[in-house]
Design a protein around this motif. Structure first.
Motif, PDB file in Angstrom:
ATOM      1  N   GLN A   1      33.179  -8.580  11.339  1.00 55.54           N
ATOM      2  CA  GLN A   1      33.795  -9.865  11.677  1.00 55.54           C
ATOM      3  C   GLN A   1      33.653  -9.991  13.190  1.00 55.54           C
ATOM      4  OE1 GLN A   1      34.857 -11.882   9.374  1.00 55.54           O
ATOM      5  NE2 GLN A   1      34.940 -10.517   7.607  1.00 55.54           N
ATOM      6  N   HIS A   2      32.615 -10.686  13.651  1.00 55.00           N
ATOM      7  CA  HIS A   2      32.258 -10.637  15.069  1.00 55.00           C
ATOM      8  C   HIS A   2      32.911 -11.762  15.879  1.00 55.00           C
ATOM      9  CE1 HIS A   2      29.396  -8.989  18.119  1.00 55.00           C
ATOM     10  NE2 HIS A   2      29.721 -10.132  18.703  1.00 55.00           N
ATOM     11  N   LEU A   3      32.706 -13.013  15.443  1.00 52.28           N
ATOM     12  CA  LEU A   3      33.249 -14.143  16.191  1.00 52.28           C
ATOM     13  C   LEU A   3      33.474 -15.305  15.240  1.00 52.28           C
ATOM     14  CD1 LEU A   3      30.993 -16.653  16.841  1.00 52.28           C
ATOM     15  CD2 LEU A   3      29.904 -14.758  18.004  1.00 52.28           C
ATOM     16  N   VAL A   4      34.157 -16.334  15.761  1.00 47.09           N
ATOM     17  CA  VAL A   4      34.381 -17.532  14.954  1.00 47.09           C
ATOM     18  C   VAL A   4      34.234 -18.759  15.849  1.00 47.09           C
ATOM     19  CG1 VAL A   4      36.876 -17.548  15.316  1.00 47.09           C
ATOM     20  CG2 VAL A   4      35.922 -18.672  13.312  1.00 47.09           C
TER      21      VAL A   4
ATOM     22  N   ARG B   1      35.467 -17.939  19.733  1.00 45.72           N
ATOM     23  CA  ARG B   1      36.460 -16.877  19.924  1.00 45.72           C
ATOM     24  C   ARG B   1      35.917 -15.554  19.392  1.00 45.72           C
ATOM     25  NH1 ARG B   1      40.862 -15.339  16.740  1.00 45.72           N
ATOM     26  NH2 ARG B   1      40.551 -17.173  15.389  1.00 45.72           N
ATOM     27  N   ASP B   2      35.859 -14.543  20.236  1.00 47.06           N
ATOM     28  CA  ASP B   2      35.448 -13.206  19.810  1.00 47.06           C
ATOM     29  C   ASP B   2      36.573 -12.568  19.003  1.00 47.06           C
ATOM     30  OD1 ASP B   2      33.344 -10.906  20.404  1.00 47.06           O
ATOM     31  OD2 ASP B   2      35.344 -10.032  20.587  1.00 47.06           O
ATOM     32  N   LEU B   3      36.204 -11.866  17.937  1.00 46.55           N
ATOM     33  CA  LEU B   3      37.203 -11.274  17.035  1.00 46.55           C
ATOM     34  C   LEU B   3      37.353  -9.776  17.279  1.00 46.55           C
ATOM     35  CD1 LEU B   3      36.226 -13.157  13.745  1.00 46.55           C
ATOM     36  CD2 LEU B   3      38.067 -13.706  15.361  1.00 46.55           C
ATOM     37  N   GLY B   4      37.299  -9.372  18.546  1.00 44.88           N
ATOM     38  CA  GLY B   4      37.439  -7.959  18.876  1.00 44.88           C
ATOM     39  C   GLY B   4      36.199  -7.157  18.518  1.00 44.88           C
ATOM     40  N   SER B   5      35.022  -7.775  18.634  1.00 46.89           N
ATOM     41  CA  SER B   5      33.769  -7.111  18.265  1.00 46.89           C
ATOM     42  C   SER B   5      33.471  -5.943  19.194  1.00 46.89           C
ATOM     43  CB  SER B   5      32.615  -8.107  18.307  1.00 46.89           C
ATOM     44  OG  SER B   5      32.402  -8.557  19.637  1.00 46.89           O
TER      45      SER B   5
ATOM     46  N   GLY C   1      32.667 -18.542  10.658  1.00 47.54           N
ATOM     47  CA  GLY C   1      32.666 -17.149  11.064  1.00 47.54           C
ATOM     48  C   GLY C   1      31.258 -16.590  11.144  1.00 47.54           C
ATOM     49  N   VAL C   2      31.064 -15.631  12.043  1.00 46.15           N
ATOM     50  CA  VAL C   2      29.767 -14.977  12.235  1.00 46.15           C
ATOM     51  C   VAL C   2      29.980 -13.472  12.210  1.00 46.15           C
ATOM     52  CG1 VAL C   2      27.754 -14.714  13.737  1.00 46.15           C
ATOM     53  CG2 VAL C   2      28.966 -16.898  13.673  1.00 46.15           C
ATOM     54  N   GLY C   3      29.143 -12.772  11.456  1.00 47.01           N
ATOM     55  CA  GLY C   3      29.241 -11.311  11.416  1.00 47.01           C
ATOM     56  C   GLY C   3      28.378 -10.733  10.318  1.00 47.01           C
ATOM     57  N   ARG C   4      28.517  -9.423  10.095  1.00 37.60           N
ATOM     58  CA  ARG C   4      27.707  -8.760   9.074  1.00 37.60           C
ATOM     59  C   ARG C   4      28.347  -8.839   7.691  1.00 37.60           C
ATOM     60  NH1 ARG C   4      27.804  -4.110  11.915  1.00 37.60           N
ATOM     61  NH2 ARG C   4      28.035  -2.917   9.997  1.00 37.60           N
TER      62      ARG C   4
END
Length: 541
Positions: free
Chosen positions: A45-48, A59-63, A25-28
């Motif tokens: 929660q930006h992408l995974v 996959r974008d997580l609705g960022s 996962g990638v995000g703040r």
């Protein structure tokens, strides 16, 4: 083939993450495997990155700001191929792999060595605690070597010269033949100075020196059952060798290796003690030299940044234009000496006014330089074009070829007719400005196209609305909307910006800006801004 992610951050830093897990996962948020809490272009929660049926996908997580793969915004799980580039927030992530190399460089190769239950009698294992300076000066040659090393290393030399000097002093002190000095750069040992080439060093020796902080001496490789069978030792005709840590009082910063083929003499335990002490003195000197270079670079950078800050402040408007029927004000403060936020005003010949806000990915000097380039190009375009979409399209086309891969720009441009209240705009991935109606209803000015600097052929669209007496348009950067108090994972947000404006609906634009900043300061509990802060307020009188 070892798959990995190569991540480049907004400040130019790099990081490599091997893909061992099935989900990254990638995000703040701190729950992400790749957490970048200070990158306010990312959602929490930006992408995974995930492995689906043997295939890695993104996959974008609705960022909020979206995820780009090779310049295109993705809506669904997108398969990844070697070399694909993923842009999210201020990150550039390259998906790929490599054949794991056997070599560190052409100078040094680390080779496997069969483990043994205990060190052979032919091998001496020591440490810095065992190697006292008194023991190292047990004969005149060793004493002279230490005195000379102290004298030579006391001077001020650049690191490029210091490495070779340390190597030369060490070789001469113990009478070695070949030698290499390596320093730790991250997790890798990088050769900095050498006599000879083609070094093949046991990984076990390397690990004992670096991890266990041991000094090692093999007196005679022909008497050691482990080494005498190694083709590399035989080929290089290595008879005796020593490997010691470059060790300060706190940490190991590298390794010093010396060998010789001489059959008439082998290294002694006293040689090992001397080399261990010299390596300790050298490591402290290297760290001091590094610190001096860093301090000197920081002083130079501070001076240059101060001058750059003055220049940048001169590029931003000193005051808002005085327009009949309009009340306009703007404010900007970088979180560092210079920043990447930009706002400007342009008066057109027919009485209309152009108002823009931009946010260059990142902070500091690189962002400031890209911002100044944006301003220069924009000034030319607004003089020859009055369609917001065409201005932004041409602006993106001119910027994208020269925009570094880890940089992009969010941008908003609007043209207002003060007499009629007609407002035309184009939003290139920027935080949607707020249109706060006199009635208390708040609208968002969305739509236009993707961020600038990613895709040269991107097309942008114009949108229109109308403002009436008492209506207020608020343009702002994410340094305001995404500001968070220390220890609290909640942003200031658009709603609080809108409420700050509504609570001061009878005030001037300048007073509204002051009010937003006061509310922001209270929200952040006095903590320094983590990102550049920009806000422009326009009221229809």
């Amino acid at each position: 083939m070892a798959l990995e992610l190569n991540i480049k951050t907004q400040d130019g830093g790099t990081r490599t993450l091997p893909l061992h897990e099935a989900n990254v996962g990638v995000g703040r948020a701190t729950t992400n495997e790749l957490c970048y809490a200070d990158d306010f272009g990312l959602s929490r929660q930006h992408l995974v990155f995930e492995k689906v049926n043997g295939q890695w996908v993104c996959r974008d997580l609705g960022s909020k700001n979206g995820t780009m793969v090779n310049g295109f915004r993705i809506q669904t799980a997108t398969p990844l191929n070697q070399g694909d580039i993923v842009n999210a927030g201020h990150l550039q992530i390259t998906f790929g792999g490599h054949d794991e190399p056997d070599t560190l460089s052409q100078t040094v190769v680390f080779v496997e060595r069969a483990d043994v239950e205990s060190a052979p009698s032919n091998t001496v294992v020591s440490s810095l605690q065992d190697a006292s300076p008194a023991a190292s000066m047990s004969n005149d040659r060793h004493a002279a070597a230490l005195v000379r090393a102290g004298r030579e290393l006391a001077g001020h030399r650049p690191l490029s010269e210091l490495f070779q000097l340390i190597l030369d002093l060490s070789v001469e002190a113990v009478g070695g033949s070949r030698a290499v000095l390596m320093t730790l750069e991250g997790d890798n040992l990088v050769p900095k100075a050498n006599r000879g080439e083609g070094f093949r060093i046991s990984k076990t020796v390397r690990d004992q020196v670096i991890s266990d902080r041991n000094s090692l001496l093999v007196r005679d490789t022909t008497m050691d059952d482990v080494f005498k069978m190694q083709a590399s030792i035989v080929m290089q005709r290595v008879r005796s060798f020593m490997a010691v840590p470059l060790q300060t009082n706190e940490k190991v910063i590298g390794l010093l290796y010396i060998d010789m083929p001489d059959i008439t003499r082998e290294f002694s335990k006293e040689d090992l003690s001397l080399l261990t002490v010299m390596a300790n003195v050298a490591a402290i000197r290297i760290e001091h030299a590094r610190l001096n270079e860093v301090e000197q670079a920081e002083r130079m950078m501070a001076k240059e940044l101060s001058q750059a800050g003055e220049i940048q402040r001169g590029l931003l408007p000193s005051s808002a234009p005085s327009i009949a029927g309009m009340d306009i004000a703007g404010y900007n403060v970088p979180c560092r000496t210079v920043g990447g936020d930009y706002y400007d005003f342009f008066r057109l010949a027919d009485g209309k006014v152009v108002i823009v806000v931009g946010d260059v990915a990142g902070k500091g000097m690189p962002a400031a330089m890209l911002m100044s380039s944006l301003q220069a190009r924009l000034q030319i375009l607004v003089e020859t074009e009055e369609n917001p979409a065409r201005i932004v399209t041409r602006l993106n086309k001119s910027i994208a070829p020269n925009c570094p891969g880890n940089r992009f720009i969010t941008f908003f441009l609007m043209i207002i007719d003060p007499e009629t209240g007609d407002l035309r705009y184009c939003n290139a991935g920027h935080n949607p400005p707020l249109l706060v109606r006199a009635s208390g209803i708040t609208e968002k000015l969305e739509g236009g196209g993707i961020i600038l600097g990613i895709l040269p052929i991107a097309q942008y669209t114009e949108h229109a609305t109308k403002i009436y007496s008492g209506d207020t348009v608020v343009l702002y950067s994410d340094g305001i909307s995404e500001a968070m108090p220390t220890g609290i994972d909640e942003e200031f947000g658009e709603d609080r910006i809108g409420m700050s404006i509504l609570n001061r609906s009878s005030h001037s634009s300048g007073q509204m800006i002051d009010g937003v900043l006061q509310d922001l300061l209270l929200w952040c509990a006095g903590a320094p801004y983590a990102d550049d802060v920009t806000i422009v307020v326009t009221r229809k009188l």
